[in-house]
Design a protein around this motif. Structure first.
Motif, PDB file in Angstrom:
ATOM      1  N   ASP A 224       0.816  -1.216   0.000  1.00 45.01           N
ATOM      2  CA  ASP A 224       0.000   0.000   0.000  1.00 45.01           C
ATOM      3  C   ASP A 224       0.853   1.270   0.000  1.00 45.01           C
ATOM      4  N   ILE A 225       1.841   1.331   0.863  1.00 43.29           N
ATOM      5  CA  ILE A 225       2.665   2.538   0.931  1.00 43.29           C
ATOM      6  C   ILE A 225       3.431   2.728  -0.371  1.00 43.29           C
ATOM      7  N   ASP A 226       3.865   1.637  -0.978  1.00 41.43           N
ATOM      8  CA  ASP A 226       4.536   1.743  -2.287  1.00 41.43           C
ATOM      9  C   ASP A 226       3.585   2.328  -3.328  1.00 41.43           C
ATOM     10  N   GLU A 227       2.291   1.976  -3.250  1.00 39.73           N
ATOM     11  CA  GLU A 227       1.314   2.542  -4.185  1.00 39.73           C
ATOM     12  C   GLU A 227       1.203   4.052  -4.011  1.00 39.73           C
ATOM     13  N   ALA A 228       1.181   4.504  -2.754  1.00 40.87           N
ATOM     14  CA  ALA A 228       1.094   5.938  -2.494  1.00 40.87           C
ATOM     15  C   ALA A 228       2.342   6.652  -2.980  1.00 40.87           C
ATOM     16  N   LEU A 229       3.514   6.075  -2.718  1.00 44.30           N
ATOM     17  CA  LEU A 229       4.765   6.694  -3.155  1.00 44.30           C
ATOM     18  C   LEU A 229       4.854   6.740  -4.676  1.00 44.30           C
ATOM     19  N   ASN A 230       4.381   5.690  -5.326  1.00 50.29           N
ATOM     20  CA  ASN A 230       4.375   5.677  -6.787  1.00 50.29           C
ATOM     21  C   ASN A 230       3.456   6.768  -7.335  1.00 50.29           C
ATOM     22  N   ALA A 231       2.314   6.983  -6.674  1.00 49.78           N
ATOM     23  CA  ALA A 231       1.404   8.044  -7.097  1.00 49.78           C
ATOM     24  C   ALA A 231       2.043   9.409  -6.896  1.00 49.78           C
ATOM     25  N   ALA A 232       2.711   9.604  -5.759  1.00 54.11           N
ATOM     26  CA  ALA A 232       3.392  10.875  -5.501  1.00 54.11           C
ATOM     27  C   ALA A 232       4.467  11.130  -6.557  1.00 54.11           C
ATOM     28  N   ASN A 233       5.153  10.081  -6.945  1.00 60.17           N
ATOM     29  CA  ASN A 233       6.175  10.187  -7.976  1.00 60.17           C
ATOM     30  C   ASN A 233       5.558  10.571  -9.324  1.00 60.17           C
ATOM     31  N   ALA A 234       4.392   9.995  -9.622  1.00 61.40           N
ATOM     32  CA  ALA A 234       3.758  10.199 -10.928  1.00 61.40           C
ATOM     33  C   ALA A 234       3.258  11.623 -11.122  1.00 61.40           C
ATOM     34  N   ILE A 235       2.956  12.329 -10.039  1.00 60.99           N
ATOM     35  CA  ILE A 235       2.363  13.658 -10.164  1.00 60.99           C
ATOM     36  C   ILE A 235       3.314  14.761  -9.726  1.00 60.99           C
ATOM     37  N   GLY A 236       4.616  14.483  -9.724  1.00 60.22           N
ATOM     38  CA  GLY A 236       5.584  15.537  -9.476  1.00 60.22           C
ATOM     39  C   GLY A 236       5.617  16.524 -10.628  1.00 60.22           C
ATOM     40  N   ASP A 237       5.868  17.798 -10.315  1.00 63.14           N
ATOM     41  CA  ASP A 237       5.902  18.833 -11.350  1.00 63.14           C
ATOM     42  C   ASP A 237       6.910  18.507 -12.447  1.00 63.14           C
ATOM     43  N   ASP A 238       8.098  18.037 -12.046  1.00 65.07           N
ATOM     44  CA  ASP A 238       9.129  17.779 -13.048  1.00 65.07           C
ATOM     45  C   ASP A 238       8.711  16.685 -14.015  1.00 65.07           C
ATOM     46  N   ARG A 239       8.107  15.633 -13.487  1.00 64.10           N
ATOM     47  CA  ARG A 239       7.683  14.544 -14.354  1.00 64.10           C
ATOM     48  C   ARG A 239       6.533  14.964 -15.266  1.00 64.10           C
ATOM     49  N   LEU A 240       5.544  15.663 -14.717  1.00 67.11           N
ATOM     50  CA  LEU A 240       4.404  16.094 -15.527  1.00 67.11           C
ATOM     51  C   LEU A 240       4.832  17.081 -16.607  1.00 67.11           C
ATOM     52  N   GLN A 241       5.706  18.027 -16.247  1.00 67.47           N
ATOM     53  CA  GLN A 241       6.177  18.988 -17.243  1.00 67.47           C
ATOM     54  C   GLN A 241       6.954  18.294 -18.351  1.00 67.47           C
ATOM     55  N   LYS A 242       7.805  17.357 -17.969  1.00 68.98           N
ATOM     56  CA  LYS A 242       8.605  16.646 -18.960  1.00 68.98           C
ATOM     57  C   LYS A 242       7.718  15.903 -19.940  1.00 68.98           C
ATOM     58  N   GLU A 243       6.673  15.247 -19.424  1.00 67.80           N
ATOM     59  CA  GLU A 243       5.781  14.479 -20.283  1.00 67.80           C
ATOM     60  C   GLU A 243       4.902  15.392 -21.130  1.00 67.80           C
ATOM     61  N   ALA A 244       4.519  16.538 -20.584  1.00 64.20           N
ATOM     62  CA  ALA A 244       3.583  17.409 -21.294  1.00 64.20           C
ATOM     63  C   ALA A 244       4.259  18.297 -22.330  1.00 64.20           C
ATOM     64  N   GLN A 245       5.456  18.804 -21.997  1.00 65.26           N
ATOM     65  CA  GLN A 245       6.077  19.787 -22.888  1.00 65.26           C
ATOM     66  C   GLN A 245       7.517  19.465 -23.227  1.00 65.26           C
ATOM     67  N   GLY A 246       8.010  18.324 -22.768  1.00 64.70           N
ATOM     68  CA  GLY A 246       9.343  17.880 -23.151  1.00 64.70           C
ATOM     69  C   GLY A 246      10.483  18.538 -22.415  1.00 64.70           C
ATOM     70  N   ARG A 247      10.168  19.404 -21.466  1.00 59.78           N
ATOM     71  CA  ARG A 247      11.232  20.060 -20.700  1.00 59.78           C
ATOM     72  C   ARG A 247      10.715  20.418 -19.318  1.00 59.78           C
ATOM     73  N   VAL A 248      11.638  20.715 -18.426  1.00 58.00           N
ATOM     74  CA  VAL A 248      11.298  21.034 -17.038  1.00 58.00           C
ATOM     75  C   VAL A 248      11.579  22.511 -16.782  1.00 58.00           C
ATOM     76  N   VAL A 249      10.610  23.204 -16.167  1.00 60.15           N
ATOM     77  CA  VAL A 249      10.738  24.629 -15.858  1.00 60.15           C
ATOM     78  C   VAL A 249      10.555  24.812 -14.353  1.00 60.15           C
ATOM     79  N   PRO A 250      11.646  24.770 -13.591  1.00 60.87           N
ATOM     80  CA  PRO A 250      11.528  24.828 -12.128  1.00 60.87           C
ATOM     81  C   PRO A 250      10.795  26.054 -11.600  1.00 60.87           C
ATOM     82  N   ASP A 251      10.948  27.206 -12.261  1.00 59.24           N
ATOM     83  CA  ASP A 251      10.264  28.407 -11.775  1.00 59.24           C
ATOM     84  C   ASP A 251       8.747  28.294 -11.865  1.00 59.24           C
ATOM     85  N   ALA A 252       8.269  27.353 -12.671  1.00 57.83           N
ATOM     86  CA  ALA A 252       6.826  27.158 -12.818  1.00 57.83           C
ATOM     87  C   ALA A 252       6.306  26.034 -11.922  1.00 57.83           C
TER      88      ALA A 252
END
Length: 285
Positions: A224-252
């Motif tokens: 269960d805790i691994d499931e929560a950690l995996n979800a937290a990993n999946a919705i990080g800003d860096d990962r979402l930005q990379k998948e959505a726009q191909g690059r990471v913008v830390p200021d955003a």
């Protein structure tokens, strides 16, 4: 997660059969990124109390078959049980501090909904509205977690609910109101840094909830805790930005990196101590 046969919360407003009105918003992960950039970088107004605090990643839901509706109803029952667990845990923790916990209502909707924070679509993902102290969830988000974000599991779903309840705790203890005042005094780039701290603290509070729910009700199953950690990993800003726009913008960034989100949830779960969740003064943030 062990949940069947346990108490379900009655603090639920089920609007899944009610039209939420037309909303012009993109769907899926890319739509979420565009929406979040608009909301937090100047397009969403200046009052924090009128901004929903969202967990990105949702998508719009199409007409469902009988089988899909049955699955949606089961997810609704699951969410009600998780909400009841948050009521029991935070009720006890507030009581231990000599305070009374004011439980929020949770609104289940489909496609679109109206809140005190304005109109919202399923593309936003689950969110908490400080203006009316309610959590809003389109259950199609959980399908997107499995298929688009690769974050399956019932405890991943529980983490989502607990994170939004974490924002309610921030509203009750005055943190959200302080954020609203800060928003008036700084640039958007500066404010984004505080938004990250707010979101990571909600992740921490979700971990605190998991710790005490386990102590009180023995809810956890293997993985269960691994499931929560995996979800937290999946919705990080860096990962979402990379998948959505191909690059990471830390200021955003507005919610924190995958590593940060996992760290703070795990810290909350490991310690179970609300006093150790001061993300605003953490030296590494």
């Amino acid at each position: 997660m062990q949940w069947k046969g346990r108490r379900a919360s009655t603090n639920v407003d089920d609007r899944r059969g009610v039209s939420g009105g037309g909303i012009a918003a993109g769907g899926g992960v890319i739509g979420v990124i565009i929406f979040l950039i608009y909301q937090f970088l100047g397009g969403g107004g200046s009052d924090m109390s009128q901004l929903p605090q969202v967990l990105p990643g949702g998508g719009a839901q199409q007409e469902m078959s009988a089988e899909e509706k049955a699955a949606d109803d089961e997810r609704a029952e699951f969410v009600k049980v998780v909400l009841a667990d948050t009521e029991d845990v935070w009720g006890k923790l507030f009581s231990d501090m000599g305070q009374t916990y004011e439980a929020p209502r949770l609104v289940l909707f489909r496609d679109a909904v109206q809140s005190a924070c304005g109109n919202a679509s399923a593309a936003m993902g689950p969110f908490y509205c400080p203006g009316d102290k309610q959590v809003y969830i389109d259950l199609s988000f959980y399908q997107d977690m499995q298929t688009k974000l690769k974050a399956p599991g019932d405890f991943a779903m529980a983490y989502v609910v607990a994170h939004e309840i974490g924002h309610h705790i921030q509203k009750l203890n005055g943190t959200s109101d302080k954020m609203s005042r800060l928003r008036q005094t700084m640039s958007e780039t500066e404010y984004n840094k505080y938004s990250v701290k707010l979101e990571l603290q909600a992740d921490f509070l979700a971990g605190v909830w998991a710790n005490h729910a386990q102590q009180m009700k023995n809810i956890l199953e293997a993985g269960d805790i691994d499931e929560a950690l995996n979800a937290a990993n999946a919705i990080g800003d860096d990962r979402l930005q990379k998948e959505a726009q191909g690059r990471v913008v830390p200021d955003a960034f507005t919610h924190g990196t995958s590593a940060q989100r996992m760290y703070w949830f795990k810290k909350g779960f490991t310690t179970g101590d609300v006093s150790q969740g001061d993300t605003f003064n953490a030296p590494d943030l």
